[in-house]
Write an enzyme that holds these catalytic residues in place. Structure first.
Site, PDB file in Angstrom:
ATOM      1  N   CYS A   2       0.879  -1.164   0.000  1.00 10.89           N
ATOM      2  CA  CYS A   2       0.000   0.000   0.000  1.00 10.89           C
ATOM      3  C   CYS A   2       0.920   1.218   0.000  1.00 10.89           C
ATOM      4  CB  CYS A   2      -0.858   0.024   1.255  1.00 10.89           C
ATOM      5  SG  CYS A   2      -1.816  -1.480   1.478  1.00 10.89           S
ATOM      6  N   ARG A  27       1.096   1.504  -6.023  1.00  7.70           N
ATOM      7  CA  ARG A  27       1.286   0.497  -4.977  1.00  7.70           C
ATOM      8  C   ARG A  27      -0.002  -0.221  -4.609  1.00  7.70           C
ATOM      9  NH1 ARG A  27       6.325   1.933  -2.410  1.00  7.70           N
ATOM     10  NH2 ARG A  27       5.872   0.537  -0.709  1.00  7.70           N
ATOM     11  N   TRP A  74      -3.802  -1.803  -1.222  1.00  3.23           N
ATOM     12  CA  TRP A  74      -3.900  -3.085  -1.929  1.00  3.23           C
ATOM     13  C   TRP A  74      -4.305  -4.089  -0.853  1.00  3.23           C
ATOM     14  CZ3 TRP A  74      -1.468  -7.974  -1.852  1.00  3.23           C
ATOM     15  CH2 TRP A  74      -1.746  -8.775  -2.956  1.00  3.23           C
ATOM     16  N   ASN A  98       1.243   0.015   5.736  1.00  2.57           N
ATOM     17  CA  ASN A  98       1.635  -0.790   4.574  1.00  2.57           C
ATOM     18  C   ASN A  98       2.346  -2.022   5.115  1.00  2.57           C
ATOM     19  OD1 ASN A  98       2.661  -1.831   2.169  1.00  2.57           O
ATOM     20  ND2 ASN A  98       4.449  -0.473   2.219  1.00  2.57           N
ATOM     21  N   GLY A  99       1.836  -3.207   4.817  1.00  2.00           N
ATOM     22  CA  GLY A  99       2.477  -4.435   5.296  1.00  2.00           C
ATOM     23  C   GLY A  99       1.464  -5.387   5.905  1.00  2.00           C
ATOM     24  N   GLU A 478       7.541 -14.529 -20.245  1.00  2.00           N
ATOM     25  CA  GLU A 478       7.355 -13.096 -19.964  1.00  2.00           C
ATOM     26  C   GLU A 478       6.257 -12.506 -20.863  1.00  2.00           C
ATOM     27  OE1 GLU A 478       7.890 -10.843 -17.953  1.00  2.00           O
ATOM     28  OE2 GLU A 478       7.855  -8.938 -19.030  1.00  2.00           O
ATOM     29  N   LYS A 482       2.837 -10.734 -19.594  1.00  2.00           N
ATOM     30  CA  LYS A 482       2.454  -9.378 -19.993  1.00  2.00           C
ATOM     31  C   LYS A 482       1.017  -9.365 -20.504  1.00  2.00           C
ATOM     32  CE  LYS A 482       4.729  -7.549 -18.575  1.00  2.00           C
ATOM     33  NZ  LYS A 482       5.927  -7.507 -17.762  1.00  2.00           N
ATOM     34  N   GLU A 485      -1.562 -10.117 -17.627  1.00  2.00           N
ATOM     35  CA  GLU A 485      -1.708  -9.153 -16.530  1.00  2.00           C
ATOM     36  C   GLU A 485      -2.408  -7.865 -16.960  1.00  2.00           C
ATOM     37  OE1 GLU A 485       1.733  -7.604 -14.270  1.00  2.00           O
ATOM     38  OE2 GLU A 485       2.867  -7.597 -16.108  1.00  2.00           O
ATOM     39  N   HIS A 501       4.192 -32.642 -25.308  1.00  2.00           N
ATOM     40  CA  HIS A 501       4.081 -33.428 -24.077  1.00  2.00           C
ATOM     41  C   HIS A 501       2.836 -33.059 -23.280  1.00  2.00           C
ATOM     42  CE1 HIS A 501       7.977 -35.189 -24.817  1.00  2.00           C
ATOM     43  NE2 HIS A 501       8.449 -33.975 -25.068  1.00  2.00           N
ATOM     44  N   LYS A 600       2.075  -2.368  -8.054  1.00  4.62           N
ATOM     45  CA  LYS A 600       3.422  -2.319  -8.623  1.00  4.62           C
ATOM     46  C   LYS A 600       4.453  -2.936  -7.687  1.00  4.62           C
ATOM     47  CE  LYS A 600       6.461  -0.956 -11.677  1.00  4.62           C
ATOM     48  NZ  LYS A 600       6.553  -1.837 -12.860  1.00  4.62           N
TER      49      LYS A 600
HETATM   50  O1  M6R Z   1       9.857  -4.840  -8.195  1.00  3.17           O
HETATM   51  P1  M6R Z   1      10.131  -6.258  -8.605  1.00  3.17           P
HETATM   52  O2  M6R Z   1      10.938  -6.351  -9.864  1.00  3.17           O
HETATM   53  O3  M6R Z   1      10.774  -7.054  -7.497  1.00  3.17           O
HETATM   54  O4  M6R Z   1       8.714  -6.890  -8.894  1.00  3.17           O
HETATM   55  C1  M6R Z   1       8.569  -8.252  -9.170  1.00  3.17           C
HETATM   56  C2  M6R Z   1       7.209  -8.534  -9.737  1.00  3.17           C
HETATM   57  O5  M6R Z   1       6.210  -8.194  -8.834  1.00  3.17           O
HETATM   58  C3  M6R Z   1       6.961  -7.797 -11.050  1.00  3.17           C
HETATM   59  O6  M6R Z   1       7.939  -8.093 -11.993  1.00  3.17           O
HETATM   60  C4  M6R Z   1       5.578  -8.161 -11.638  1.00  3.17           C
HETATM   61  O7  M6R Z   1       5.565  -9.497 -12.024  1.00  3.17           O
HETATM   62  C5  M6R Z   1       5.219  -7.233 -12.786  1.00  3.17           C
HETATM   63  N1  M6R Z   1       3.879  -6.781 -12.619  1.00  3.17           N
HETATM   64  C6  M6R Z   1       5.333  -7.873 -14.120  1.00  3.17           C
HETATM   65  O8  M6R Z   1       4.973  -7.013 -15.148  1.00  3.17           O
END
Ligand code: M6R
Length: 605
Positions: A2, A27, A74, A98-99, A478, A482, A485, A501, A600
Site C-alpha cells: 500500500c 502500490r 492493496w 503498509n504491510g 514473460e 504481460k 496481466e 508433451h 506495482k
Molecule cells: O519490483 P520487482 O521487480 O521485485 O517486482 C517483481 C514482480 O512483482 C513484477 O515483476 C511483476 O511481475 C510485474 N507486474 C510484471 O509485469
C-alpha cells in the site's frame, strides 16, 4: 503493498496528500483515505476503488486541517470496502499501514478479552485499538505508539495521527520502506521519495526498526532498541521522480518507448568511456565463484531465466534460478563460494528481500540488480547495480525487464572475463555488439502500427499460447505474463519442444499461438513445432526476422523484426511481446497502467 503519506503542513493538507497518493497509486488502488487533525479534531474520509473516488468525495465532504495522513490500499486482510479502508481509527488514534501484522489475531483476541471490539476485518485496526488502549493507560502519544510497535510482529510501515495533537505525527518502519521528508516549517512521511517530490527533495530514509516522532520543527528518530539515531538527510534528484506520461496515453506506452534511451544510458554507465571495457564495481568478481544463484519474482524471474543461458554460455558456470517465494522455504543447498544475484525493479519486493536476508551470510557475495537505488535490496546487498530505467510507473514491467536483461548480460560477460572463459578480445566484440542494441530496439519499436493491427485479432482470443526455444523460452513466459496481466486474456508460455508433451491438446482453430523465433541455430526445430500446431488448425503468429519468415512459409500472422545478433535477441524480441499485450489491452478496454487486483510493488509475502 500500500502507499502511505503524512504531512505536518502550514496549509490545508488534504490536496497535498491527494497529490502524493496519486504518485503512490501504483502500490495499490483498492481503496484510499485521508485523516486530518483540525484544531485538535480528528476526522477522516475514505472511498473504495481508485483515488478519483476519494477525490470526488472530498469535493462534497471536504476535510480541513494542516496535519494529515493518507493511504492507498492493496487489500490483504479484509475485502476492499469503505469499512476496511485506511486510515483506521480507534478513539483519538488514526493509523495508516503498509504491510502485514502477522500476530494480529492473537492481539485481536487479547483486545477483545479486554472489551475492545474491532469493527473491521483488518490487521491495521488492531494497531489503532492497541495504541488507544495505551493512551487510556496514561501514556503520551509517542510512548503509546512505541508500546504498540513493541508488540507487532510482521512487516510494516506506519503513520499515526492523534486527536488533540496538531503538531505531531509518528512513523515507523520494519520490513516496508518509509521516508521522512524535510520542508521549511513542514515535515512529511511517505512510502517513497517520489510521493514527497512535489513538497521536498530533502529525504531521510528510515532504517529497519526505526521509528520517528515528527513535529513541524523536525524529526526525532529512534532505532529498534529505542536509542536516538542519526540518519542522514540526502537530496534526491528530482528528474528521478518525474511521473508524467509525457504525451503518451499510458505510462506503459511511454515506458516501452523509452527503452532505447534507457539501454543507452545503462550501457554508458556500466562501460568505460571508450565503450570497449566493462566498468563494474570491484566487488563484482566471479574469479573464485563456484555457482551463481539468481533469485527474483515475476518479470525479474524471467530475466533471471534468460540470464542463465548467458552465464552458462559465456562463463561456463553452474547457474540456478529460483522464484524468491519458493527459494527461501525450500532449504536451498548453499555454497560459501556462490554469488547470489537478486533482481528487483522496485528493490522492495518482500519475497526477494526475505530470500536475500536468508542467504546473505551463507554465500560469498550478494549482488542486487535494481532500479530504485535507495531501496532495501539495494542497501542490503553487498553491491547493487542500477539498471537506470528511471521511474517505472505502469504495473506491467517493460523497460525494467529489458534493462534488467542488459545488466545481467554485462554480469555474464564479467563472469566470463573473470573465469577466463572469454578473452579480452571476445569481451570487446560482445560489447561492440551491445552498442547496436538501442538502434535495433528503435527498429523493433517502428513495428508498432503493424503490431497494433495484429493485436486487434489477438484480443478476440480467450486463450493464447506463446512458444520459444533457448532464450526465447523465458521470453515466451514473460510475453504470456504481460498479456494476461494487462488484457486479462488467459496466456501461457511454453518451451516449444514441450508442446507435444501435453499442451498441444489445447490447440484448435480458436487458439492463437505466438512463436518467438529468430533465425538462429534452433530455428528449424521451432519451425517443426510450429508445423505441429498448424496441422491441428492452430493460428500461428510468427515473430521472426526476414530470413526466418521466408523459411517458415505461410502462417496466420507475422511480425518482422530486424536481424539481430543472438546475444541481444531477448531484448529486441521483448518489444513486440510488450506491444502486443499493450494494444490487446487497449482493444479490451482494460486499465492498462493499473490492472485489476495488482500493485506495482509487492511488499507482502
Ligand atoms: O519490483 P520487482 O521487480 O521485485 O517486482 C517483481 C514482480 O512483482 C513484477 O515483476 C511483476 O511481475 C510485474 N507486474 C510484471 O509485469
Amino acid at each position: 503493498m500500500c502507499g502511505i503519506v503524512g504531512v505536518l503542513g502550514t496549509h490545508e493538507v488534504a490536496p497535498l496528500i491527494l497529490e502524493s497518493l496519486k504518485r503512490l497509486e501504483y502500490r495499490g488502488y483498492d481503496s484510499a483515505g485521508i485523516a486530518t487533525v483540525n484544531n485538535g479534531t480528528l476526522d477522516r474520509r475514505r472511498a473504495v476503488g481508485k483515488l478519483i473516488n476519494l477525490s470526488d468525495l472530498l469535493v462534497h465532504e471536504p476535510l480541513t486541517g494542516k496535519s494529515g495522513i493518507g493511504h492507498t490500499r492493496w487489500a490483504t486482510h479484509g475485502a476492499p470496502t469503505v469499512t476496511n479502508a485506511h486510515p483506521h481509527r480507534s478513539g483519538g488514534v488514526a493509523v495508516v499501514h503498509n504491510g502485514i501484522i502477522e500476530n494480529f489475531k492473537a492481539l485481536r483476541a487479547e483486545l477483545a478479552a479486554a472489551g475492545l471490539v474491532h469493527e473491521t476485518g483488518t490487521d491495521t485496526e488492531t494497531i489503532a485499538i492497541l495504541t488507544r488502549l495505551h493512551l487510556t493507560q496514561g501514556m503520551t502519544p509517542a510512548k503509546a505508539a512505541a508500546a504498540t510497535l513493541a508488540r507487532l510482529e510482521g512487516a510494516f510501515a506506519l503513520a499515526f495521527l492523534f486527536e488533540g495533537e496538531d503538531d505531531l505525527m509518528i512513523g515507523a518502519r520494519k520490513g516496508s520502506p518509509l521516508a521522512v521528508g524535510h520542508g521549511d516549517g513542514e515535515m512529511y512521511l511517505g512510502s517513497d521519495a517520489i510521493a514527497l517530490a512535489p513538497m521536498t527533495d530533502r529525504i531521510t530514509y528510515l532504517e529497519e526498526g526505526d521509528w520517528v516522532v515528527l513535529t513541524r520543527a523536525g524529526a526525532e528518530i529512534f532505532d529498534a532498541d529505542g536509542r536516538r539515531a542519526n540518519r542522514a538527510v540526502s537530496r534526491i534528484r528530482l528528474d528521478q521522480t518525474q511521473v508524467d506520461k509525457g504525451g503518451y496515453r499510458h505510462f506503459m506506452a511511454k515506458e516501452i518507448a523509452e527503452q532505447p534511451a534507457v539501454l543507452q544510458a545503462a550501457l554508458a554507465f556500466h562501460l568505460d568511456p571508450s565503450g570497449q571495457a566493462l566498468s563494474l564495481p570491484d566487488e563484482v568478481d566471479f574469479s573464485d565463484c563456484d555457482r551463481i544463484t539468481l533469485v527474483a519474482c515475476g518479470t525479474g524471474f524471467y530475466a533471471a531465466q534468460v540470464a542463465k543461458y548467458w552465464f552458462e554460455q559465456l562463463a561456463r558456470i553452474q547457474v540456478e534460478t529460483d522464484i524468491a517465494s519458493e527459494y527461501r522455504y525450500r532449504q536451498p543447498v548453499l555454497s560459501d563460494k556462490a554469488v547470489a544475484i537478486f533482481i528487483s525493479q522496485s528493490g522492495e519486493t518482500a519475497d526477494t528481500l526475505a530470500a536475500l536476508r536468508h542467504v546473505r551470510d551463507q554465500v560469498a557475495r550478494t549482488i542486487g540488480v535494481i532500479n530504485v537505488p535507495t531501496s532495501s535490496i539495494a542497501r542490503e546487498t553487498d553491491v547493487a547495480l542500477p539498471i537506470l530505467a528511471g521511474p517505472e510507473i505502469s504495473v506491467a514491467s517493460t523497460k525494467g525487464f529489458t534493462a534488467q536483461l542488459l545488466v545481467l548480460l554485462l554480469l555474464a560477460l564479467k563472469a566470463g572475463q573473470d573465469r577466463g572463459t572469454l578473452s579480452a578480445d571476445q569481451v570487446k566484440d560482445h560489447l561492440a555488439t551491445l552498442a547496436s542494441l538501442p538502434g535495433l530496439m528503435r527498429q523493433a519499436l517502428d513495428r508498432n502500427e503493424e503490431i497494433d493491427k495484429i493485436a486487434r485479432k489477438l484480443a478476440e482470443a480467450r486463450d493464447v499460447l506463446y512458444l520459444g526455444r533457448g532464450m526465447m523460452y523465458p521470453l515466451a513466459l514473460e510475453a504470456a505474463l504481460k498479456l494476461k496481466e494487462i488484457s486479462y486474456i488467459h496466456a501461457e508460455g511454453y518451451a516449444s519442444g514441450e508442446l507435444k508433451h501435453g499442451p498441444i491438446a489445447l490447440i484448435d482453430k480458436t487458439m492463437p499461438v505466438v512463436v518467438l523465433a529468430p533465425r538462429d541455430a534452433l530455428f528449424e526445430k521451432t519451425v517443426s513445432n510450429m508445423q505441429e500446431v498448424m496441422a491441428r488448425q492452430g493460428q500461428v503468429l510468427l515473430i521472426s526476422d526476414p530470413a526466418g519468415l521466408e523459411e517458415a512459409g505461410e502462417v496466420w500472422q507475422s511480425i518482422t523484426l530486424p536481424t539481430v545478433p543472438e546475444l541481444i535477441a531477448p531484448m529486441i524480441y521483448a518489444v513486440p511481446a510488450q506491444l502486443l499485450a499493450y494494444h490487446a489491452a487497449m482493444v479490451r478496454g482494460t486499465d492498462v497502467d493499473q490492472p485489476r487486483n495488482l500493485a506495482k510493488s509487492v511488499t507482502v509475502e
